[in-house]
Design an enzyme around this catalytic site. Structure first.
Site, PDB file in Angstrom:
ATOM      1  CD  GLN B 134      -2.345   1.109   2.619  1.00 55.95           C
ATOM      2  OE1 GLN B 134      -1.951   0.743   3.884  1.00 55.95           O
ATOM      3  NE2 GLN B 134      -3.703   1.648   2.713  1.00 55.95           N
ATOM      4  N   GLY B 135       0.767   2.043  -1.169  1.00 55.23           N
ATOM      5  CA  GLY B 135       1.610   3.215  -1.130  1.00 55.23           C
ATOM      6  C   GLY B 135       0.788   4.265  -0.977  1.00 55.23           C
ATOM      7  CE1 TYR B 136      -3.873   3.929  -0.505  1.00 55.87           C
ATOM      8  CE2 TYR B 136      -5.114   4.796   1.275  1.00 55.87           C
ATOM      9  CZ  TYR B 136      -5.205   3.942   0.287  1.00 55.87           C
ATOM     10  OH  TYR B 136      -6.494   3.529  -0.228  1.00 55.87           O
ATOM     11  CB  SER B 137       2.164   7.106   4.572  1.00 59.56           C
ATOM     12  OG  SER B 137       0.952   6.652   5.317  1.00 59.56           O
ATOM     13  CB  SER B 169       3.270  -2.604   5.532  1.00 59.76           C
ATOM     14  OG  SER B 169       3.130  -2.123   6.809  1.00 59.76           O
ATOM     15  CD  GLU B 252      -4.951   0.308   5.893  1.00 57.92           C
ATOM     16  OE1 GLU B 252      -5.433   1.161   5.055  1.00 57.92           O
ATOM     17  OE2 GLU B 252      -3.846   0.433   6.607  1.00 57.92           O
ATOM     18  CD  GLU B 373      -3.990  11.023  18.624  1.00 57.74           C
ATOM     19  OE1 GLU B 373      -3.461  10.078  17.549  1.00 57.74           O
ATOM     20  OE2 GLU B 373      -3.999  10.340  19.822  1.00 57.74           O
TER      21      GLU B 373
HETATM   22  C1  LIG Z   1       3.776  -0.187  11.536  1.00 60.57           C
HETATM   23  C2  LIG Z   1       3.272   0.809  10.500  1.00 60.57           C
HETATM   24  C3  LIG Z   1       2.850   0.174   9.227  1.00 60.57           C
HETATM   25  C4  LIG Z   1       2.531   0.998   8.223  1.00 60.57           C
HETATM   26  N1  LIG Z   1       2.045   0.607   6.982  1.00 60.57           N
HETATM   27  C5  LIG Z   1       1.922   1.589   6.098  1.00 60.57           C
HETATM   28  C6  LIG Z   1       1.594   1.125   4.797  1.00 60.57           C
HETATM   29  O1  LIG Z   1       1.632  -0.212   4.347  1.00 60.57           O
HETATM   30  N2  LIG Z   1       1.374   1.998   3.770  1.00 60.57           N
HETATM   31  C7  LIG Z   1       1.162   3.507   4.036  1.00 60.57           C
HETATM   32  O2  LIG Z   1       1.012   3.915   3.087  1.00 60.57           O
HETATM   33  N3  LIG Z   1       1.266   3.794   5.350  1.00 60.57           N
HETATM   34  C8  LIG Z   1       1.709   2.794   6.085  1.00 60.57           C
HETATM   35  N4  LIG Z   1       1.853   3.407   7.420  1.00 60.57           N
HETATM   36  C9  LIG Z   1       1.791   4.811   7.904  1.00 60.57           C
HETATM   37  C10 LIG Z   1       0.757   5.166   8.458  1.00 60.57           C
HETATM   38  O3  LIG Z   1      -0.627   5.242   7.880  1.00 60.57           O
HETATM   39  C11 LIG Z   1       1.049   6.613   9.093  1.00 60.57           C
HETATM   40  O4  LIG Z   1       2.082   6.572   9.875  1.00 60.57           O
HETATM   41  C12 LIG Z   1      -0.122   7.327   9.754  1.00 60.57           C
HETATM   42  O5  LIG Z   1      -1.213   7.796   8.762  1.00 60.57           O
HETATM   43  C13 LIG Z   1       0.134   8.545  10.477  1.00 60.57           C
HETATM   44  O6  LIG Z   1       1.036   9.403   9.770  1.00 60.57           O
HETATM   45  P1  LIG Z   1       2.423  10.143  10.245  1.00 60.57           P
HETATM   46  O7  LIG Z   1       3.209   8.834  10.730  1.00 60.57           O
HETATM   47  O8  LIG Z   1       2.732  11.143   9.214  1.00 60.57           O
HETATM   48  O9  LIG Z   1       2.185  11.054  11.634  1.00 60.57           O
HETATM   49  P2  LIG Z   1       1.462  12.395  11.791  1.00 60.57           P
HETATM   50  O10 LIG Z   1       0.467  12.585  10.805  1.00 60.57           O
HETATM   51  O11 LIG Z   1       2.729  13.355  11.726  1.00 60.57           O
HETATM   52  O12 LIG Z   1       0.899  12.495  13.343  1.00 60.57           O
HETATM   53  C14 LIG Z   1       1.689  12.775  14.332  1.00 60.57           C
HETATM   54  C15 LIG Z   1       0.532  12.774  15.658  1.00 60.57           C
HETATM   55  O13 LIG Z   1      -0.282  13.920  15.323  1.00 60.57           O
HETATM   56  C16 LIG Z   1      -1.522  13.592  15.411  1.00 60.57           C
HETATM   57  N5  LIG Z   1      -2.272  14.571  14.696  1.00 60.57           N
HETATM   58  C17 LIG Z   1      -1.895  14.713  13.064  1.00 60.57           C
HETATM   59  N6  LIG Z   1      -3.121  15.416  12.541  1.00 60.57           N
HETATM   60  C18 LIG Z   1      -3.909  15.541  13.822  1.00 60.57           C
HETATM   61  C19 LIG Z   1      -5.327  16.428  13.883  1.00 60.57           C
HETATM   62  N7  LIG Z   1      -5.716  16.895  12.565  1.00 60.57           N
HETATM   63  N8  LIG Z   1      -5.684  16.431  15.008  1.00 60.57           N
HETATM   64  C20 LIG Z   1      -5.262  15.609  16.183  1.00 60.57           C
HETATM   65  N9  LIG Z   1      -4.197  15.023  16.047  1.00 60.57           N
HETATM   66  C21 LIG Z   1      -3.170  14.965  14.924  1.00 60.57           C
HETATM   67  C22 LIG Z   1      -1.555  12.196  15.124  1.00 60.57           C
HETATM   68  O14 LIG Z   1      -2.675  11.455  15.422  1.00 60.57           O
HETATM   69  C23 LIG Z   1      -0.265  11.653  15.767  1.00 60.57           C
HETATM   70  O15 LIG Z   1      -0.537  11.257  17.079  1.00 60.57           O
HETATM   71  C24 LIG Z   1       2.378   2.523   8.332  1.00 60.57           C
HETATM   72  C25 LIG Z   1       2.714   3.018   9.778  1.00 60.57           C
HETATM   73  C26 LIG Z   1       3.044   2.050  10.745  1.00 60.57           C
HETATM   74  C27 LIG Z   1       3.525   2.640  12.125  1.00 60.57           C
END
Ligand SMILES: Cc1cc2nc3c(=O)[nH]c(=O)nc-3n(C[C@H](O)[C@H](O)[C@H](O)COP(=O)(O)OP(=O)(O)OC[C@H]3O[C@@H](n4cnc5c(N)ncnc54)[C@H](O)[C@@H]3O)c2cc1C
Ligand SMILES: Cc1cc2nc3c(=O)[nH]c(=O)nc-3n(C[C@H](O)[C@H](O)[C@H](O)COP(=O)(O)OP(=O)(O)OC[C@H]3O[C@@H](n4cnc5c(N)ncnc54)[C@H](O)[C@@H]3O)c2cc1C
Lengths: 366, 388
Positions: B134-137, B169, B252, B373
């Site tokens: 999954q290439g989202y983030s 992942s 998901e 959140e």
């Molecule tokens: C083990 C693991 C596997 C993953 N696998 C994949 C994958 O296969 N494909 C993929 O695309 N992604 C994957 N991800 C990524 C995951 O989707 C992101 O980590 C997640 O969406 C959070 O983004 P971020 O890490 O940039 O955190 P940030 O968005 O920077 O968040 C940091 C903190 O701020 C809080 N926050 C942010 N915005 C708000 C708001 N508006 N209000 C309140 N709080 C807020 C968040 O809740 C968090 O606590 C994976 C992550 C992990 C840990």
């Protein structure tokens, strides 16, 4: 919920919004009333009093899941009625006994002519097994002496189901509330509903008055308590929903700092969390109703899960309700306090969170 | 499934088939990382039985029981699927296959894909031949997912993709990636994204594993440098990929939420704690009881939403509730299991297995697939209608 249950809920809602809104409860409270006989008669006509009474005895026999649906709708607007004590618990107890006397009693419940209260608790916590009140053998009958407390609907009920100790166990008696030697004192309850302390001084009971078998009360009482616990959980879920809807409505309406307070994330996330809890609770209650209908012998886990969860959620719902309303939530003129007080009574009645958590734990291998 | 078949026949048929076809070695529910097959070209089967089990199930459509038969499934109804799981659980059978293709891309294709696309992509997922990631983030697009900057330039018959994904992942193990790619930089951020299907073997795709606090490296950085993506490798309409992305996320989230749920038949926290029960204090036991109650209610809630889905009421925005509650509960459970394990749980692969690694891994549950959140914000806006 099934389509039928949704229809029942809609119908109940329609009726209660007209006949028993929170304002009606407020009026009763202000007038010092704890029972609305006319309202109960109407509920009986709709088949609610006979919700668990077989059709042969004039009941609607809709089952436990349906009883929960009705209780939930009553909880939303804090409708006052002997539904739980009479239609759910007494009817369930009587149904465990299939004789002519029990059938006649069931018919009177269904028609709304007779109300019941369960005189079980003696201490500050629900604990039927610890019953100390004695029913001493006396000739062919018994003599009941002792005190019961927190007898919900006990001051106005026509009849009492009384749990007492006999020679080799516990026995359940079904006796008129005005029998000689019975003294009822209505408690001044925080939720402004009927509960009584009842004193039994050498009250006479015959073998006829025994519901089920001597020394074997639990065969009859346990299903009744479970049914009551499930329906009370449903009432509390309704109460939570009522308090929650008021709160979310207020968040959308009340302005501070130049905007609706519902825009502040600190409140949004707490409201969202609360909604999540109400969803988990709803599932537990649906499951309890299904289990009571399909496999009542094995419903203990489901029912205790429902009552525990409903208690925790209602407690949270009313606390957040008052808090998020700010000063106005503390006023008697506002309804939120009613929800808080009813939630506290519901939390204690028929076993508190710990009581039911212990039951869950026991059946889950702790 | 023929229409005339009764429920009892259906169950009996399944039971017989499982008895005859599930290898003994596959009857241990499978808890380690490699116990359950993830499929794909690069998958190394942990045993010949694991391979056999996958092949037998795939031939019957049992890897994806509810998918239509023509797309590799068994065409089961929701009720039949329940029976299937009950019968699988009865003999402790391992799931024959798990993958992002099954949990995420499959449902999205079933909803948004053309018939041809379904025929092309779904059966290989069902047979475990193709593994998707999954290439989202991206580094600048986590919670604010619609802010993706990976760019696909329109080159007539293809998009030329450049950019970087992160936290992908199993990108290093996957054959294909479904990716959110900006294809219109002038449109509003939600309206310029396309949902593209990219071959990981294409020139210009590169992955770099990242190590997690739990010691394993399940996720990667994924780089795209001048990768050519043909115009038919898209799900849904160009620039409307956000709709697909969101729909996929609801699946998901529902999937991840299962981690915190307990079925009444499932292994109780109490049963886990019993190993050391005598040594535990009352406070810990009380916390465990609370967690157990919530986890049971969570299990019932997941079932309820799955039941509703068949009646045409998908969990939709409520999947945010399922995800939030399920993952927070799973974290609690693992905290309690660590406490119950005491000092024995402090060693990597010690007497209580990899309990510490599992515990650390659960911390990602409330982050991956959208953070707690973000889930609460979705509930508060979409379900409760509070102002944004
Ligand atoms: C083990 C693991 C596997 C993953 N696998 C994949 C994958 O296969 N494909 C993929 O695309 N992604 C994957 N991800 C990524 C995951 O989707 C992101 O980590 C997640 O969406 C959070 O983004 P971020 O890490 O940039 O955190 P940030 O968005 O920077 O968040 C940091 C903190 O701020 C809080 N926050 C942010 N915005 C708000 C708001 N508006 N209000 C309140 N709080 C807020 C968040 O809740 C968090 O606590 C994976 C992550 C992990 C840990
Ligand atoms: C028993 C009692 C005695 C009192 N005595 C006095 C007194 O002697 N003198 C006096 O002047 N006042 C008194 N007050 C008033 C009290 O100070 C106010 O009730 C309090 O400041 C809250 O204001 P409010 O009631 O308007 O609630 P609101 O401001 O409307 O708040 C409603 C809810 O929104 C929340 N909220 C508001 N803004 C935000 C934000 N920006 N972010 C997150 N959440 C927010 C609040 O925390 C609250 O939960 C009394 C109140 C009570 C209940």
């Amino acid at each position: 919920m099934t389509e039928e249950e949704t229809m029942l809920a809609d119908m109940a809602r329609g009726f209660l919004d007209g006949a028993a809104p929170v304002s009606a409860f407020r009026k009763m409270r202000d007038e010092g009333l704890t029972h609305d006989a006319a309202l109960w008669k109407e509920m009986a006509e709709m088949g609610w009093a006979g919700v668990l009474v077989p059709e042969e005895a004039g009941g609607s026999d809709m089952g436990y899941a349906a009883a929960n649906v009705i209780a939930r709708e009553m909880g939303k607007t804090l409708a006052v009625s002997p539904f739980l004590s009479t239609a759910v618990m007494a009817a369930t107890a009587l149904r465990q006994v299939s004789d002519a006397r029990a059938n006649a009693a069931l018919a009177k419940i269904a028609s709304g002519d007779v109300t019941y209260a369960l005189a079980v608790d003696e201490g500050i916590k629900h604990d039927p097994d610890a019953t100390a009140m004695e029913a001493r053998a006396d000739g062919n009958g018994f003599r009941l002496t002792g005190k019961k407390t927190f007898v919900v609907d006990g001051a106005m009920a026509d009849r009492l189901l009384v749990l007492a100790k006999t020679a080799d166990g516990l026995t359940l008696f079904d006796i008129p509330a005005d029998r000689a030697g019975i003294t009822r004192t209505q408690s001044n309850m925080i939720d402004a509903r009927d509960a009584a302390k009842i004193d039994f001084a050498d009250v006479e009971a015959t073998g006829e008055d025994v519901l089920g078998q001597v020394d074997n009360a639990m065969t009859v009482l346990r299903p009744a308590l479970r049914a009551g616990q499930a329906a009370l959980a449903a009432e509390m879920a309704g109460l939570s929903a009522g308090a929650f809807d008021m709160t979310v409505g207020y968040l959308k309406e009340r302005k501070q700092f130049g905007t609706e307070i519902g825009r502040f994330q600190a409140l949004q996330h707490r409201a969202a969390h609360l909604w999540c809890e109400t969803e988990l609770t709803a599932s537990a209650i649906l499951n309890a109703g299904r289990m009571m209908d399909s496999d009542p012998e094995n419903a203990e886990l489901a029912v205790s899960l429902a009552k525990a969860k409903a208690t925790a959620t209602a407690t949270l719902a009313v606390q957040e309700g008052v808090q998020m309303h700010g000063g106005i939530g503390m006023t008697d003129a506002y309804d939120m306090g009613f929800y808080m007080k009813r939630a506290r009574v519901g939390a204690e009645w028929l076993g508190d969170y710990s009581y039911h958590a212990e039951k869950v734990a026991a059946s889950r291998g702790f | 499934m023929s229409d005339g078949q009764t429920d009892a026949d259906f169950r009996a048929g399944l039971r017989d088939w499982l008895e005859a076809n599930c290898p003994e070695q596959m009857r241990d529910s499978g808890t380690s990382e490699s116990a359950i097959c993830w499929g794909g070209k690069n998958w190394e089967f942990s045993s010949p039985e694991q391979k056999l089990w996958l092949e037998r199930c795939a031939a019957k459509g049992y890897t994806v029981p509810t998918w239509p038969v023509e797309y590799g499934g068994a065409g089961m109804t929701r009720d039949q699927e329940k029976v299937f799981h009950e019968e699988m659980n009865r003999i402790n059978a391992r799931s024959p296959l798990q993958s992002f293709g099954i949990w995420m891309l499959g449902p999205a294709l079933l909803h948004f894909g053309s018939h041809e696309q379904k025929l092309e992509y779904l059966p290989p997922i069902a047979r475990g031949e193709v593994r998707w990631c999954q290439g989202y983030s991206e580094p600048g697009a986590g919670s604010d997912l619609a802010n993706v900057q990976t760019y696909g330039e329109d080159k007539g018959d293809h998009w030329l993709v450049n950019g970087q994904k992160i936290w992908t992942s199993y990108a290093d193990k996957a054959d294909q990636i479904f990716a959110l790619v900006r294809t219109d930089r002038d449109a509003k951020k939600h309206l310029g994204i396309s949902f593209l299907l990219i071959d990981m073997e294409d020139a210009g795709v590169e992955t770099r594993p990242i190590k997690m606090i739990s010691g394993i490296s399940p996720f990667c950085e994924t780089f795209f440098t001048d990768v050519k993506v043909p115009k038919d490798r898209i799900v849904g309409t160009p620039n409307r990929g956000w709709d697909v992305a969101k729909y996929l996320l609801t699946h998901e989230r529902e999937m991840i939420s299962g981690s915190g749920a307990l079925e009444s038949g499932g292994r109780a926290l109490g049963a886990v704690l019993t190993d050391t029960l005598e040594q535990l204090d009352a406070t810990l036991k009380a916390d465990a009881m609370r967690c157990e109650i919530d986890a049971l209610a969570m299990g019932l809630t997941l079932e309820r939403y799955k039941d509703q889905a068949e009646a045409g009421q998908g969990a939709g925005d409520a999947s945010a509730m399922l995800k939030y509650m399920g993952t927070e509960l799973n974290k609690q459970r693992h905290e309690l299991m660590m406490s119950a394990g005491g000092s024995a749980a402090l060693e990597w692969d010690g007497d209580v297995g990899n309990r510490a690694g599992d515990w650390l891994r659960t911390k990602a549950n409330s982050i991956e697939g959208g953070t707690s959140e973000v889930m609460l914000s979705i509930v508060s806006r979409r379900v409760l209608g509070l102002p944004a």
